[in-house]
Design an enzyme around this catalytic site. Structure first.
Site, PDB file in Angstrom:
ATOM      1  CD  GLU A 210      -3.087  -1.106   2.102  1.00 17.96           C
ATOM      2  OE1 GLU A 210      -3.393  -0.021   2.593  1.00 17.96           O
ATOM      3  OE2 GLU A 210      -3.650  -2.173   2.391  1.00 17.96           O
ATOM      4  CE  LYS A 343     -10.280  -3.676   4.374  1.00 24.48           C
ATOM      5  NZ  LYS A 343      -9.484  -4.808   4.915  1.00 24.48           N
TER       6      LYS A 343
HETATM    7  P1  PGA Z   1      -6.288  -6.239   2.841  1.00 27.41           P
HETATM    8  O1  PGA Z   1      -5.694  -5.338   3.985  1.00 27.41           O
HETATM    9  O2  PGA Z   1      -6.915  -5.367   1.826  1.00 27.41           O
HETATM   10  O3  PGA Z   1      -5.077  -6.976   2.363  1.00 27.41           O
HETATM   11  O4  PGA Z   1      -7.282  -7.156   3.507  1.00 27.41           O
HETATM   12  C1  PGA Z   1      -6.237  -4.136   4.429  1.00 27.41           C
HETATM   13  C2  PGA Z   1      -6.495  -4.211   5.913  1.00 27.41           C
HETATM   14  O5  PGA Z   1      -6.168  -5.210   6.564  1.00 27.41           O
HETATM   15  O6  PGA Z   1      -7.090  -3.296   6.454  1.00 27.41           O
HETATM   16 ZN    ZN Z   2      -7.244  -4.512   8.480  1.00 28.43          ZN
END
Ligand code: PGA
Ligand code: ZN
Length: 429
Positions: A210, A343
């Site tokens: 990221e 998400k």
């Molecule tokens: P991921 O990580 O998109 O790889 O699940 C993001 C998070 O853990 O917040």
């Molecule tokens: Zn997370």
């Protein structure tokens, strides 16, 4: 109504920020309007997420191809939604769920369903000639959009950086910023200082998934000390200008025996020992939030953790809740966590995501709208965070255009001076 109907939905396989296949969907309306959206993908995923359909053909991107999801959009989904009004987001999302017919969207794939859901939303906003965040605010029943405070990856480990550290992410929250522009300016200083401090210490300065650094600190306190030094190097006062958010991603540390493996330290911890560890962080460092401090099935541990620390920091459930309404309801009944990571691809539809945000707010949980570690140039999340007035956004570091796409869209939205900035997050909403 005539021009504003869905004429055709078409999908394609594109590549995300890790070079892995993902779904992009084009929704074409009868008046020629095109709404386009693409789907993110996680690496440290929760067990209870909506189902990401992958082909499993070893000859096509090592099994990660999404051609079946693409075919579902071009075939069944396009046929089912032709002639529908894209402004009817709820009706369309219900139709998508009904067409799939499974609880977890395993048949058509949550990637096929979500890509369609988001592209429909964009098409409707464009056809109505209004900004996406205003359209989302209306869908969400939110009276006034708000620009979110960002929490931004600085140091990473876990599944985002070859397990170089056990705790997945250490993030900065630019707490004293008064505008989104100021917030990003402060974060830019912190991110530059991170590279500077790492280089001076001979630590790696290569990027994690990221866009944060992956310094490979041997334990969490070393990483927290490094964060404080980085803030000072950036000219920001720790605890005043800059706060620390932590994502433990404890699901990736949990073993079958219910204990947590901190392999870099060569230590295994029980749930009470992890809670003690987190309490130490909160006592000794300017920590504002801790995400996934415990495993997604450790409900009793979460309840204890929340009773101990819930008044002092926001305890955010990511893998714990997986943007799933039933899991949030369960957690709220137990008093587990005080915040929720939201998400879109964990849930599978836009309407479902808006419902979880509304439920979270009603139950007093602090929402954080979040990207995944695998992203595309799609900036939908910026408008989602603003339109829902979520208050906080987490979309990665100030590196890589998949991350900057979201921040740059927030800067565009900030030109609308009727949209205030959320400012510093509180421990509870
Ligand atoms: P991921 O990580 O998109 O790889 O699940 C993001 C998070 O853990 O917040
Ligand atoms: Zn997370």
């Amino acid at each position: 109504m005539t021009g504003r109907t869905i004429e055709r939905i078409h999908a394609r396989q594109i590549l995300d920020s890790r070079g892995r296949p993902t779904v992009e969907v084009d929704v074409r309306l009868a008046d020629g309007t095109l709404g386009r959206a693409s789907v993110p993908s996680g690496a440290s995923t929760g067990t209870h997420e909506a189902h990401e359909l992958r082909d499993g053909d070893p000859a096509d991107f090592a099994g990660l191809g999404v051609r079946r999801a693409v075919a579902a959009v071009d075939g069944e989904i396009s046929a089912a939604l032709r002639g529908h009004d894209p402004a009817d987001q709820r009706g369309i999302d219900a139709a998508l769920r009904g067409l799939d017919g499974t609880a977890n969207l395993t048949r058509l794939g949550a990637n096929a369903v979500l890509g369609t859901s988001l592209a429909v939303c964009r098409a409707a906003a464009l056809a109505a000639g209004r900004p996406l965040y205003r359209h989302i605010a209306e869908l969400a029943g939110v009276p006034a959009p708000v620009l979110p405070m960002p929490m931004v990856n600085i140091l990473s480990g876990g599944l985002h950086a070859g397990r170089g550290m056990n705790v997945q992410d250490f993030l900065v929250v630019p707490a004293s910023a008064n505008t989104i522009g100021e917030a990003l300016h402060q974060v830019a200083k912190v991110r530059a200082a991170a590279s500077e401090v790492a280089a001076a210490r001979g630590l790696p300065t290569l990027l994690a998934d990221e866009g944060g650094l992956s310094p490979g600190c041997p334990d969490s306190r070393t990483a927290l000390e490094l964060m404080v030094e980085i803030f000072a190097t950036a000219g920001l006062e720790p605890g005043v200008d800059a706060l620390i958010a932590i994502d433990v991603a404890a699901h990736s540390l949990a073993g079958p025996d219910g204990r947590y493996r901190f392999g870099r330290e060569g230590v295994t911890r029980t749930t009470p020992e992890v809670i003690d560890l987190i309490e130490g962080w909160v006592r000794d460092f300017p920590v504002v939030s801790v995400e996934d401090g415990l495993d997604e099935e450790d409900w009793a541990g979460w309840t204890t953790l929340t009773a101990r620390l819930g008044e002092r920091v926001t305890l955010i459930g990511d893998d714990l809740f997986t943007t799933n309404p039933a899991r949030l309801t369960h957690g709220a009944a137990l008093g587990a966590a005080t915040g929720i990571l939201v998400k879109v691809n964990q849930n599978g539809t836009l309407s479902g995501t808006l419902d979880v945000l509304a439920d979270a707010r009603a139950a007093g949980y602090v929402p954080v709208v979040s990207a995944r570690s695998g992203e595309t140039e799609d900036d939908f999340l910026a408008d989602l965070a603003v339109g829902t007035a979520a208050g906080q956004i987490k979309v990665g570091s100030l590196r890589c255009s998949d991350r900057l796409a979201k921040y740059n869209q927030l800067l565009r939205i900030a030109e609308d001076d009727r949209v205030p900035f959320a400012g510093a997050p509180g421990a509870r909403s």
